[in-house]
Write an enzyme that holds these catalytic residues in place. Structure first.
Site, PDB file in Angstrom:
ATOM      1  N   PRO A  97       0.841  -1.197   0.000  1.00  0.00           N
ATOM      2  CA  PRO A  97       0.000   0.000   0.000  1.00  0.00           C
ATOM      3  C   PRO A  97       0.879   1.251   0.000  1.00  0.00           C
ATOM      4  CG  PRO A  97      -0.523  -1.424   1.886  1.00  0.00           C
ATOM      5  CD  PRO A  97       0.637  -2.050   1.170  1.00  0.00           C
ATOM      6  N   GLY A  99       2.232   5.074   0.543  1.00  0.00           N
ATOM      7  CA  GLY A  99       2.193   6.260   1.418  1.00  0.00           C
ATOM      8  C   GLY A  99       1.706   6.011   2.829  1.00  0.00           C
ATOM      9  N   GLY A 101       3.801   4.404   5.224  1.00  0.00           N
ATOM     10  CA  GLY A 101       4.965   4.096   6.073  1.00  0.00           C
ATOM     11  C   GLY A 101       5.503   2.681   5.902  1.00  0.00           C
ATOM     12  N   LEU A 102       5.122   2.009   4.806  1.00  0.00           N
ATOM     13  CA  LEU A 102       5.613   0.639   4.607  1.00  0.00           C
ATOM     14  C   LEU A 102       6.731   0.578   3.559  1.00  0.00           C
ATOM     15  CD1 LEU A 102       2.260  -1.361   4.771  1.00  0.00           C
ATOM     16  CD2 LEU A 102       3.925  -0.987   6.588  1.00  0.00           C
ATOM     17  N   GLY A 103       7.342   1.709   3.319  1.00  0.00           N
ATOM     18  CA  GLY A 103       8.539   1.719   2.464  1.00  0.00           C
ATOM     19  C   GLY A 103       8.253   1.614   0.984  1.00  0.00           C
ATOM     20  N   SER A 104       7.013   1.966   0.559  1.00  0.00           N
ATOM     21  CA  SER A 104       6.717   1.828  -0.873  1.00  0.00           C
ATOM     22  C   SER A 104       7.638   2.718  -1.713  1.00  0.00           C
ATOM     23  CB  SER A 104       5.251   2.146  -1.162  1.00  0.00           C
ATOM     24  OG  SER A 104       4.954   3.463  -0.774  1.00  0.00           O
ATOM     25  N   SER A 105       7.915   3.927  -1.242  1.00  0.00           N
ATOM     26  CA  SER A 105       8.737   4.797  -2.102  1.00  0.00           C
ATOM     27  C   SER A 105      10.175   4.299  -2.142  1.00  0.00           C
ATOM     28  CB  SER A 105       8.640   6.264  -1.700  1.00  0.00           C
ATOM     29  OG  SER A 105       9.061   6.421  -0.397  1.00  0.00           O
ATOM     30  N   ALA A 107      11.161   1.171  -1.830  1.00  0.00           N
ATOM     31  CA  ALA A 107      11.180  -0.034  -2.666  1.00  0.00           C
ATOM     32  C   ALA A 107      11.112   0.349  -4.147  1.00  0.00           C
ATOM     33  CB  ALA A 107      10.031  -0.966  -2.287  1.00  0.00           C
ATOM     34  N   ASP A 147      15.665   3.335   4.979  1.00  0.00           N
ATOM     35  CA  ASP A 147      14.642   2.553   4.274  1.00  0.00           C
ATOM     36  C   ASP A 147      15.204   1.916   3.004  1.00  0.00           C
ATOM     37  OD1 ASP A 147      13.048   3.577   6.204  1.00  0.00           O
ATOM     38  OD2 ASP A 147      11.464   4.251   4.850  1.00  0.00           O
TER      39      ASP A 147
HETATM   40  O1  PMV Z   1       6.534   6.992   8.361  1.00  0.00           O
HETATM   41  P1  PMV Z   1       7.869   6.518   7.965  1.00  0.00           P
HETATM   42  O2  PMV Z   1       7.979   5.057   7.766  1.00  0.00           O
HETATM   43  O3  PMV Z   1       8.467   7.336   6.859  1.00  0.00           O
HETATM   44  O4  PMV Z   1       8.813   6.692   9.228  1.00  0.00           O
HETATM   45  C1  PMV Z   1       9.278   7.888   9.752  1.00  0.00           C
HETATM   46  C2  PMV Z   1      10.267   7.569  10.799  1.00  0.00           C
HETATM   47  C3  PMV Z   1      10.599   8.712  11.725  1.00  0.00           C
HETATM   48  O5  PMV Z   1      11.455   8.196  12.719  1.00  0.00           O
HETATM   49  C4  PMV Z   1       9.352   9.247  12.399  1.00  0.00           C
HETATM   50  C5  PMV Z   1      11.267   9.853  11.005  1.00  0.00           C
HETATM   51  C6  PMV Z   1      12.671   9.586  10.528  1.00  0.00           C
HETATM   52  O6  PMV Z   1      13.132  10.346   9.657  1.00  0.00           O
HETATM   53  O7  PMV Z   1      13.334   8.656  11.008  1.00  0.00           O
END
Ligand code: PMV
Length: 313
Positions: A97, A99, A101-105, A107, A147
């Site tokens: 999915p 945007g 926070g699962l690293g799609s960008s 990846a 990431d």
């Molecule tokens: O939401 P994500 O997976 O992009 O995670 C952000 C992680 C933070 O620690 C909140 C910010 C950062 O730059 O490390």
């Protein structure tokens, strides 16, 4: 000739936000992937196709003229085809999915860099990673690179600002049930909120950072021992710290409660404010945890750690 590569998404297991203040964090790659196929075309154009886009762009444009979400693909394509007298077509397929926070960008950046480079020469993971991080900077200038690193190498990784990355060699056998709040969040805004909290509550924040640091050391020990129950306690504790710094909300708390009913522990992963949570399970409580989310009408899916990282086909 076509060149194809895929890279996994990621979750932050422990340490989000505190990592910004120098504390160690722990990330792992997940077995949901983005696959990119690249192909040379006669016309000197850059064609990008995905579920959301189907566009044909002129090369050599300034990156600021490019639609925000297309920037990494454009950046990589344009850079790699320089002086090659060719155009390029790339096609993106995603199981991750977008945007949340699962690293799609990340990846996307890793798989695109590998697929496009693969059209022209043999390549290495180091070179792919270097280009992927450059590409990610077109959408998130301050990326730590963590990431993209975990998406390239797979497995579990420690990351801190000073010492950077260290692969964790153990292979713990857990499943994460990921539930999506479907609330869009801006990592930058949530990070700014934590900064404010830290400035207004200096002593408390400094104690929290120390506690988080201790918690990470325990987590590393439990990961090595494959002690999933022990890890669950850490998950619960880490979530309490995230609540204290103000990155949770009612919806996320509700989801964490659902996740916690049968799992070993549940927490936010990533910036919070929206995005996803995960519940830590093994074979004994995986099905019940998924059922509990589904019964309460939450969108969820389970993942395991991906140990393969970037794959070139
Ligand atoms: O939401 P994500 O997976 O992009 O995670 C952000 C992680 C933070 O620690 C909140 C910010 C950062 O730059 O490390």
């Amino acid at each position: 000739m076509k060149s194809k590569a895929s890279a996994p998404g990621k979750v932050i297991l422990f340490g989000e936000h505190f990592v910004v203040y120098g504390i160690k964090s722990i990330l792992c790659a997940i077995n949901k992937r983005i696959t990119v196929t690249a192909e040379k075309i006669d016309e000197e154009k850059i064609c990008i196709k995905s579920e959301m886009y189907d566009v044909v762009l002129e090369p050599n444009k300034s990156i600021s003229e490019i639609d925000f979400k297309l920037r990494p693909f454009y950046y990589l394509s344009n850079k790699i085809i320089q002086n090659q007298n060719t155009g390029i077509k790339i096609e993106i397929e995603s199981e991750i999915p977008l945007g949340v926070g699962l690293g799609s960008s990340s990846a996307c950046c890793v798989a695109s860099a590998a697929a496009i480079l693969g059209l022209f020469s043999e390549t290495s993971k180091e070179r792919v990673l270097e280009l992927a991080i450059e590409a990610e900077k077109t959408i998130f200038q301050n990326t730590s690179g963590a990431d993209c690193t975990v998406c390239t190498y797979g497995g579990i990784m420690e990351y801190d600002k000073k010492n950077k990355f260290k692969k964790i060699e153990s292979e713990p056998n857990f499943h994460l049930v990921i539930a999506n709040s479907n609330i869009k969040h801006s990592t930058e805004l949530v990070v700014a909120g934590v900064k404010r909290f830290g400035e207004e509550n200096r002593d408390e924040f400094s104690k929290l950072c120390n506690n988080e640091s201790k918690l990470i050391e325990d987590a590393l020990k439990f990961l090595k021992e494959n002690n999933i129950k022990g890890l669950g306690e850490i998950v619960i504790q880490n979530q309490k710290y995230l609540e204290t710094i103000g990155v949770s909300n009612d919806k996320l708390r509700e989801m964490i409660q659902v996740g916690q009913k049968f799992s070993f522990g549940a927490k936010i992963t990533g910036a919070g404010g929206g995005g996803c949570i995960f519940a830590l399970t093994d074979e004994s409580n995986l099905k019940q945890t998924i059922k509990e989310f589904k019964d309460k009408n939450y969108e969820c899916f389970s993942v395991k750690i991906d140990f393969r990282g970037l794959i070139l086909f």
